[in-house]
Design a protein around this motif. Structure first.
Motif, mmCIF file in Angstrom:
data_model
loop_
_atom_site.group_PDB
_atom_site.id
_atom_site.type_symbol
_atom_site.label_atom_id
_atom_site.label_comp_id
_atom_site.label_asym_id
_atom_site.label_seq_id
_atom_site.Cartn_x
_atom_site.Cartn_y
_atom_site.Cartn_z
ATOM 1 N N GLN A 126 0.742 -1.112 -0.156
ATOM 2 C CA GLN A 126 -0.076 0.057 -0.105
ATOM 3 C C GLN A 126 0.913 1.381 -0.131
ATOM 4 O O GLN A 126 0.294 2.506 -0.273
ATOM 5 C CB GLN A 126 -1.001 -0.129 1.317
ATOM 6 C CG GLN A 126 -2.066 -1.133 0.875
ATOM 7 C CD GLN A 126 -3.098 -1.033 1.978
ATOM 8 O OE1 GLN A 126 -3.153 -0.143 2.838
ATOM 9 N NE2 GLN A 126 -3.898 -1.943 2.286
ATOM 10 N N GLN A 127 2.242 0.965 0.215
ATOM 11 C CA GLN A 127 2.916 2.384 0.205
ATOM 12 C C GLN A 127 3.216 2.854 -1.115
ATOM 13 O O GLN A 127 3.187 4.059 -1.348
ATOM 14 C CB GLN A 127 4.253 1.947 0.915
ATOM 15 C CG GLN A 127 4.524 1.493 2.114
ATOM 16 C CD GLN A 127 3.911 2.534 3.139
ATOM 17 O OE1 GLN A 127 4.030 3.735 2.929
ATOM 18 N NE2 GLN A 127 3.389 2.347 4.360
ATOM 19 N N LEU A 128 3.249 1.910 -2.202
ATOM 20 C CA LEU A 128 3.510 2.288 -3.463
ATOM 21 C C LEU A 128 2.314 3.420 -4.266
ATOM 22 O O LEU A 128 2.647 4.336 -4.578
ATOM 23 C CB LEU A 128 3.822 1.229 -4.477
ATOM 24 C CG LEU A 128 4.185 1.510 -5.897
ATOM 25 C CD1 LEU A 128 5.291 2.565 -5.947
ATOM 26 C CD2 LEU A 128 4.151 0.458 -6.798
ATOM 27 N N PRO A 129 1.144 2.795 -4.114
ATOM 28 C CA PRO A 129 0.246 3.830 -4.680
ATOM 29 C C PRO A 129 0.094 5.130 -3.758
ATOM 30 O O PRO A 129 0.073 6.402 -4.591
ATOM 31 C CB PRO A 129 -1.240 3.126 -3.993
ATOM 32 C CG PRO A 129 -0.850 1.695 -4.325
ATOM 33 C CD PRO A 129 0.700 1.536 -3.651
ATOM 34 N N ARG A 130 0.330 5.147 -2.345
ATOM 35 C CA ARG A 130 0.487 6.424 -1.909
ATOM 36 C C ARG A 130 1.459 7.214 -2.169
ATOM 37 O O ARG A 130 1.630 8.599 -2.405
ATOM 38 C CB ARG A 130 0.506 6.086 -0.462
ATOM 39 C CG ARG A 130 0.528 7.616 0.533
ATOM 40 C CD ARG A 130 0.216 7.212 2.051
ATOM 41 N NE ARG A 130 0.783 5.863 2.635
ATOM 42 C CZ ARG A 130 2.096 6.115 2.931
ATOM 43 N NH1 ARG A 130 2.700 6.888 2.945
ATOM 44 N NH2 ARG A 130 2.699 4.985 3.459
ATOM 45 N N GLN A 131 2.672 6.714 -2.488
ATOM 46 C CA GLN A 131 4.102 7.279 -2.815
ATOM 47 C C GLN A 131 3.999 7.824 -4.390
ATOM 48 O O GLN A 131 4.161 8.972 -4.636
ATOM 49 C CB GLN A 131 5.205 6.257 -2.907
ATOM 50 C CG GLN A 131 5.513 5.880 -1.338
ATOM 51 C CD GLN A 131 6.548 4.978 -1.246
ATOM 52 O OE1 GLN A 131 6.941 4.318 -2.543
ATOM 53 N NE2 GLN A 131 7.271 4.768 -0.285
ATOM 54 N N LEU A 132 3.057 7.011 -4.939
ATOM 55 C CA LEU A 132 3.031 7.530 -6.550
ATOM 56 C C LEU A 132 1.957 8.901 -6.366
ATOM 57 O O LEU A 132 2.024 9.676 -7.228
ATOM 58 C CB LEU A 132 2.402 6.476 -7.425
ATOM 59 C CG LEU A 132 3.562 5.269 -7.792
ATOM 60 C CD1 LEU A 132 2.601 4.310 -8.620
ATOM 61 C CD2 LEU A 132 4.520 5.963 -8.422
ATOM 62 N N ARG A 133 0.876 8.908 -5.526
ATOM 63 C CA ARG A 133 0.036 9.902 -5.509
ATOM 64 C C ARG A 133 0.569 10.942 -5.044
ATOM 65 O O ARG A 133 0.303 12.147 -5.427
ATOM 66 C CB ARG A 133 -1.154 9.449 -4.544
ATOM 67 C CG ARG A 133 -2.192 8.406 -5.207
ATOM 68 C CD ARG A 133 -3.082 8.176 -4.450
ATOM 69 N NE ARG A 133 -4.123 7.200 -5.047
ATOM 70 C CZ ARG A 133 -4.305 5.731 -4.543
ATOM 71 N NH1 ARG A 133 -3.783 5.277 -3.598
ATOM 72 N NH2 ARG A 133 -4.959 5.222 -5.193
ATOM 73 N N GLN A 134 1.544 11.073 -4.040
ATOM 74 C CA GLN A 134 2.270 12.006 -3.406
ATOM 75 C C GLN A 134 3.530 12.682 -4.239
ATOM 76 O O GLN A 134 3.897 13.448 -3.787
ATOM 77 C CB GLN A 134 2.723 11.680 -1.969
ATOM 78 C CG GLN A 134 1.268 11.437 -1.000
ATOM 79 C CD GLN A 134 2.009 10.985 0.128
ATOM 80 O OE1 GLN A 134 3.132 10.648 0.299
ATOM 81 N NE2 GLN A 134 0.950 10.801 1.245
ATOM 82 N N ALA A 135 3.996 11.939 -5.094
ATOM 83 C CA ALA A 135 5.040 12.253 -5.809
ATOM 84 C C ALA A 135 5.098 13.585 -6.528
ATOM 85 O O ALA A 135 4.049 14.008 -7.214
ATOM 86 C CB ALA A 135 5.643 11.313 -7.003
ATOM 87 N N ARG A 136 5.977 14.634 -6.143
ATOM 88 C CA ARG A 136 5.695 15.986 -6.906
ATOM 89 C C ARG A 136 6.288 16.001 -8.331
ATOM 90 O O ARG A 136 6.105 17.372 -8.750
ATOM 91 C CB ARG A 136 6.673 16.732 -5.868
ATOM 92 C CG ARG A 136 6.099 17.123 -4.561
ATOM 93 C CD ARG A 136 6.822 17.880 -3.483
ATOM 94 N NE ARG A 136 7.261 16.880 -2.619
ATOM 95 C CZ ARG A 136 8.513 17.149 -1.861
ATOM 96 N NH1 ARG A 136 9.170 17.821 -2.327
ATOM 97 N NH2 ARG A 136 8.758 16.171 -0.907
ATOM 98 N N SER A 137 6.773 15.318 -8.866
ATOM 99 C CA SER A 137 7.180 15.134 -10.191
ATOM 100 C C SER A 137 7.041 13.791 -10.931
ATOM 101 O O SER A 137 7.174 12.772 -10.153
ATOM 102 C CB SER A 137 8.658 15.720 -10.183
ATOM 103 O OG SER A 137 9.331 14.734 -9.813
ATOM 104 N N ALA A 138 7.302 13.716 -12.176
ATOM 105 C CA ALA A 138 7.159 12.612 -12.970
ATOM 106 C C ALA A 138 8.571 11.685 -12.368
ATOM 107 O O ALA A 138 8.473 10.514 -12.348
ATOM 108 C CB ALA A 138 7.113 12.837 -14.441
ATOM 109 N N GLU A 139 9.908 12.485 -12.542
ATOM 110 C CA GLU A 139 11.058 11.791 -12.104
ATOM 111 C C GLU A 139 10.990 11.206 -10.602
ATOM 112 O O GLU A 139 11.336 9.972 -10.420
ATOM 113 C CB GLU A 139 11.907 12.911 -12.091
ATOM 114 C CG GLU A 139 12.396 13.506 -13.520
ATOM 115 C CD GLU A 139 11.535 14.545 -13.792
ATOM 116 O OE1 GLU A 139 10.630 14.950 -13.094
ATOM 117 O OE2 GLU A 139 11.876 14.984 -14.916
#
Length: 157
Positions: A126-139
């Motif tokens: 469940q960390q990955l979807p949350r991290q992807l949602r919170q990522a501030r950039s495509a990189e």
């Protein structure tokens, strides 16, 4: 094939604002067609056909629309983060805001199911979807996908 190789550049990550599922698939097909130098309909129709078999929503706000294409030479994946969640006919009735589009060459069908399975396996954390949602950039989102591909390393004996 490691997940991150499907998303080899930050251009594989988009922020989109569709109003519904049909509009989202249309936007993704247009983007993929642009990258592949093909007509949007060559991608959209197979995607719509796959969705008619059953929703590709995985649950917890994530969808994995996918199809194999006869003319495609190498896999293409696009991660779309939606500005507003949309209904995607998910079994859990959760609206979708993370979408992994996967297009795969028909001639290389042996790698197709393992690639989908690898994406699903990474998303179980469940960390990955949350991290992807919170990522501030495509990189940053790409770095999160790359980290999800790395096997756990046991630091102790």
């Amino acid at each position: 094939m490691p997940i991150v190789k499907l998303f080899s550049t930050p251009e594989g990550i988009l922020t989109l604002a569709p109003g519904n599922k049909a509009e989202l698939l249309d936007l993704l097909a247009a983007e993929a067609a642009n990258r592949l130098g093909r007509k949007k309909e060559e991608i959209l129709q197979p995607l719509l056909g796959r969705e008619k078999l059953g929703s590709t929503a995985l649950g917890r706000g994530v969808a994995l629309p996918h199809t194999r294409l006869e003319w495609l030479e190498s896999p293409l994946a696009i991660l779309a983060r939606l500005t507003h969640p949309i209904d995607f006919d998910a079994r859990d009735d959760e609206p979708v805001d993370l979408v992994f589009l996967v297009l795969w060459p028909e001639a290389a069908s042996e790698g197709f199911l393992p690639a989908l399975s690898d994406i699903c396996r990474a998303l179980r954390d469940q960390q990955l979807p949350r991290q992807l949602r919170q990522a501030r950039s495509a990189e940053e989102a790409l770095a999160r996908l790359q980290a999800a591909d790395q096997p756990d390393i046991d630091a102790g004996p």
